[in-house]
Design a protein around this motif. Structure first.
Motif, PDB file in Angstrom:
ATOM      1  N   LEU A 112      -2.750   1.996   2.429  1.00 47.42           N
ATOM      2  CA  LEU A 112      -2.993   0.640   1.954  1.00 47.42           C
ATOM      3  C   LEU A 112      -4.493   0.399   1.859  1.00 47.42           C
ATOM      4  O   LEU A 112      -5.273   0.979   2.618  1.00 47.42           O
ATOM      5  N   GLU A 116      -4.803  -5.060   1.469  1.00 48.89           N
ATOM      6  CA  GLU A 116      -3.347  -4.985   1.659  1.00 48.89           C
ATOM      7  C   GLU A 116      -2.992  -4.979   3.141  1.00 48.89           C
ATOM      8  O   GLU A 116      -2.003  -5.596   3.550  1.00 48.89           O
ATOM      9  N   LEU A 120      -0.690  -7.745   5.084  1.00 49.76           N
ATOM     10  CA  LEU A 120       0.454  -7.363   5.907  1.00 49.76           C
ATOM     11  C   LEU A 120       0.327  -7.923   7.320  1.00 49.76           C
ATOM     12  O   LEU A 120       1.304  -8.424   7.899  1.00 49.76           O
ATOM     13  N   ALA A 123       1.268 -11.536   7.531  1.00 51.46           N
ATOM     14  CA  ALA A 123       2.627 -11.905   7.097  1.00 51.46           C
ATOM     15  C   ALA A 123       3.522 -12.483   8.201  1.00 51.46           C
ATOM     16  O   ALA A 123       4.305 -13.392   7.941  1.00 51.46           O
ATOM     17  N   LEU A 138       2.145  -4.793  14.557  1.00 51.24           N
ATOM     18  CA  LEU A 138       1.346  -4.347  13.415  1.00 51.24           C
ATOM     19  C   LEU A 138      -0.118  -4.156  13.807  1.00 51.24           C
ATOM     20  O   LEU A 138      -0.766  -3.189  13.405  1.00 51.24           O
ATOM     21  N   LEU A 227       9.399  -4.066   9.088  1.00 48.88           N
ATOM     22  CA  LEU A 227       8.269  -3.709   8.231  1.00 48.88           C
ATOM     23  C   LEU A 227       8.576  -3.979   6.759  1.00 48.88           C
ATOM     24  O   LEU A 227       7.732  -4.515   6.023  1.00 48.88           O
ATOM     25  N   LYS A 228       9.770  -3.621   6.322  1.00 50.28           N
ATOM     26  CA  LYS A 228      10.137  -3.843   4.921  1.00 50.28           C
ATOM     27  C   LYS A 228      10.141  -5.339   4.585  1.00 50.28           C
ATOM     28  O   LYS A 228       9.691  -5.736   3.506  1.00 50.28           O
ATOM     29  N   LEU A 230       8.357  -7.698   6.108  1.00 47.61           N
ATOM     30  CA  LEU A 230       6.982  -8.210   6.122  1.00 47.61           C
ATOM     31  C   LEU A 230       6.210  -7.745   4.893  1.00 47.61           C
ATOM     32  O   LEU A 230       5.362  -8.483   4.370  1.00 47.61           O
ATOM     33  N   ALA A 231       6.491  -6.528   4.414  1.00 48.78           N
ATOM     34  CA  ALA A 231       5.838  -6.025   3.205  1.00 48.78           C
ATOM     35  C   ALA A 231       6.213  -6.892   2.005  1.00 48.78           C
ATOM     36  O   ALA A 231       5.372  -7.183   1.148  1.00 48.78           O
ATOM     37  N   ALA A 234       4.316 -10.090   2.221  1.00 46.23           N
ATOM     38  CA  ALA A 234       2.903  -9.889   1.865  1.00 46.23           C
ATOM     39  C   ALA A 234       2.720  -9.506   0.404  1.00 46.23           C
ATOM     40  O   ALA A 234       1.596  -9.307  -0.048  1.00 46.23           O
ATOM     41  N   ILE A 236       3.437  -6.714  -1.122  1.00 43.10           N
ATOM     42  CA  ILE A 236       2.896  -5.366  -1.277  1.00 43.10           C
ATOM     43  C   ILE A 236       3.896  -4.544  -2.079  1.00 43.10           C
ATOM     44  O   ILE A 236       5.032  -4.342  -1.650  1.00 43.10           O
ATOM     45  N   LEU A 240       6.172   1.600   1.245  1.00 43.23           N
ATOM     46  CA  LEU A 240       5.735   1.667   2.633  1.00 43.23           C
ATOM     47  C   LEU A 240       6.684   2.536   3.447  1.00 43.23           C
ATOM     48  O   LEU A 240       7.893   2.521   3.229  1.00 43.23           O
TER      49      LEU A 240
END
Length: 297
Positions: A112, A116, A120, A123, A138, A227-228, A230-231, A234, A236, A240
Motif C-alpha cells: 500500500l 492508503e 486503512l 477506517a 492495524l 481486514l476486508k 475495513l479495506a 477505506a 482501497i 489485500l
C-alpha cells in the motif's frame, strides 16, 4: 507408511517447533505423496522408493494442473521427509537428493502507499470496543511488521508499552523483540483501557491480547474478515492479504533509508535474500514515480 508419517509430524511439532499451519501443509503434501506411492508396487516399503517414483509423482501433480509453487512446496516436503527417514535409519538412501524444484518467477509483494495505509488505519470506528481493538491491531501490524499469525498469538505479557516493544514468537518457535512507535503505543493504551476490558468474559479467562466479541482470542479467519471490511470502508481497491501491512511496513522502512539487516531482524527472516525482495519493490516504485513525473521519461 502412516506410522512413519506420524513420527515425522511429531518431529516437526516437538523438535522443529513448527506452527500448526506449517505442520498441516507438510501433512497434506505427504498424504498426497503416499496416496500416489500406494499405486507403485516397488514402493510398499520406504527403503524401496526410487527417484523415478518421486519424479512420477511430480509429473502427476503437473498433469493435474498444479502450479509451480505448489509443486515446489511438495518437493520441499518430500525432501524433508526422506531426510528424516534416513536420519532415523528407516532407510539406507535418500531418493530425493537430486530432485530439483521447478523454477518460479518471484512475484513482487503488493504494498500500500503511505496514503492508503493512513486511510486503512483511520477506517475503524473507535466509538465501540471492537472498533478500538481493530484500530490497535492495524497499528501494531504496521508498526512492527509481524505476521498475522504472530499478532493473534500475542499475549498480554508480550506487550511492554513503557519500554516501547513487543515480544513475539515467530516461525520455528523463535523469539524476537520489536520496537513500536509512539502512535501504536497510544492506540494500544486506549485499547487496554477502553476496549479490551469490555470484551473480557467472566466465565473464561483468556490472556490473548486481542479478543473477539466472545472474549476469546481472535482467529486468523476472524482477522481476515475484519481486514476486508475495513479495506472496503477505506475505499482501497488493491487486493489485500493478511500480509499486506507486513509488506508495506518493510517497503516503507527501506524507502526511508532503513538498514536492510535491521529490517531482516524485525521481520524474522532467516535468510537476508528473503528481505531483499523489498529492495526490488522500492526500485520498481522509484521507476514508476520517475516515469510519471519526469518531463523526459
Amino acid at each position: 507408511m502412516e506410522s512413519r508419517l506420524q513420527d515425522f509430524i511429531h518431529f516437526l511439532i516437538v523438535e522443529k517447533g513448527l506452527a500448526k499451519n506449517s505442520v498441516d501443509s507438510y501433512q497434506r503434501d505427504l498424504k498426497n505423496y503416499m496416496k500416489f506411492l500406494q499405486n507403485v508396487d516397488s514402493a510398499n516399503v520406504w527403503n524401496e522408493v526410487q527417484r523415478v517414483n518421486i519424479t512420477g509423482f511430480l509429473s502427476h501433480l503437473k498433469s493435474e494442473g498444479k502450479s509451480a509453487k505448489t509443486i515446489a512446496r511438495h518437493v520441499a516436503s518430500i525432501r524433508s521427509f526422506h531426510q528424516f527417514l534416513l536420519r532415523e535409519k528407516v532407510t539406507e538412501q535418500d531418493p530425493s537428493i537430486h530432485i530439483e524444484s521447478p523454477k518460479m518467477e518471484r512475484s513482487l509483494p503488493k504494498v500500500l502507499s503511505i496514503d492508503e495505509v493512513e486511510a486503512l488505519l483511520e477506517a475503524p470506528q473507535e466509538s465501540t470496543p471492537l472498533g478500538i481493538r481493530d484500530k490497535a491491531m492495524l497499528e501494531v501490524l504496521y508498526a512492527t511488521g509481524i505476521r498475522v499469525s504472530e499478532l493473534i498469538r500475542l499475549q498480554m505479557d508480550d506487550v511492554h508499552l513503557k519500554m516501547g516493544f513487543v515480544r513475539c514468537i515467530g516461525k520455528g518457535n523463535k523469539e524476537r523483540i520489536i520496537p513500536i512507535g509512539k502512535t501504536a503505543i497510544e492506540v494500544l493504551e486506549k485499547y487496554l483501557t477502553d476496549g479490551r476490558p469490555k470484551l473480557v468474559r467472566k466465565k473464561h479467562k483468556d490472556d490473548s491480547l486481542f479478543l473477539n466479541h466472545h472474549g476469546k482470542g481472535l482467529s486468523r479467519q476472524g482477522f481476515w474478515k475484519i481486514l476486508k471490511g475495513l479495506a472496503a470502508e477505506a475505499k482501497i481497491s488493491k487486493e489485500l492479504t493478511p500480509h499486506t501491512l507486513r509488506h508495506s511496513f518493510a517497503t516503507h522502512l527501506l524507502e526511508n533509508g532503513a538498514d536492510l539487516r535491521a529490517v531482516q531482524e524485525m521481520l524474522g527472516h532467516v535468510d537476508i535474500s528473503t528481505t531483499q525482495i523489498y529492495t526490488h519493490v522500492t526500485k520498481t516504485r522509484m521507476k514508476d514515480v520517475y516515469s510519471k513525473f519526469h518531463p523526459r521519461a
